[in-house]
Scaffold this active site. Sequence first.
Site, PDB file in Angstrom:
ATOM      1  N   GLY A   1       0.802  -1.202   0.000  1.00 28.33           N
ATOM      2  CA  GLY A   1       0.000   0.000   0.000  1.00 28.33           C
ATOM      3  C   GLY A   1       0.843   1.263   0.000  1.00 28.33           C
ATOM      4  N   CYS A   2       0.994   1.857   1.169  1.00 28.79           N
ATOM      5  CA  CYS A   2       1.642   3.166   1.256  1.00 28.79           C
ATOM      6  C   CYS A   2       3.147   3.115   1.004  1.00 28.79           C
ATOM      7  CB  CYS A   2       1.327   3.806   2.607  1.00 28.79           C
ATOM      8  SG  CYS A   2      -0.440   4.181   2.781  1.00 28.79           S
ATOM      9  N   VAL A   3       3.791   1.989   1.296  1.00 27.67           N
ATOM     10  CA  VAL A   3       5.218   1.872   0.981  1.00 27.67           C
ATOM     11  C   VAL A   3       5.406   1.867  -0.529  1.00 27.67           C
ATOM     12  CG1 VAL A   3       7.269   0.398   1.125  1.00 27.67           C
ATOM     13  CG2 VAL A   3       5.812   0.707   3.141  1.00 27.67           C
TER      14      VAL A   3
END
Length: 213
Positions: free
Chosen positions: A151-153
């Site tokens: 996701g955010c990584v």
Amino acid sequence: MSTESDLQENYRRAYGNRIGFGKKPALILIDFVEAYFDPACELYADVEDALASALRIRDKAREIGIPVIYTNVVYQAGGVDGGRFFQKALPLRNFVSGNPMGAWPKGMEVGEHELVVSKQYPSAFFGTSLAATLATLGVDTLVHTGLTTSGCVRATCVDCCSHGFIPIIAREAVGDRHSAPHEANLFDMDAKYADVVSEADVIEYFNKTGKSQ
């Protein structure tokens, strides 16, 4: 049907290049917040090992004077600033301002001169001043730790590359809810956008950077 070895060879031929480390790094700790560490929360991900690795890397960055940046996700009441992301991903309600699930977990105390970037979307670059901050600091390399890998990584990694910074992913210091998306996204980031390296490699890089300053 292609085998795993066929896939590996195909990607080596097409994407086997390495960027390497730059001259001036910063460290980012992406969304290490209580939601991923509380078993009662639907975002719980059993990622204590990733946090421990990230904290070891942070300790080394602090020792040498490498900039340390944290991100979290914070929404106004009702998620009015969350757009389609807030509409689609229902667990984001845990990050409405004031919810304890958005707090830092044990060990993630932010230092006095360390930067917190609060965001509403997956990438730490989207809608924030992160790129301008890194450019002002003269940073050319951003070492990624955090949650979640898929996701955010990943979103931060792709935007890091797009903004012209070198994305380095510390393998042991990122985590996800399941090994399948975790490993698939590490594989894909390493192929196309970033260098995925070990915690030990990051520590060695930081040590060399400190000696050259």
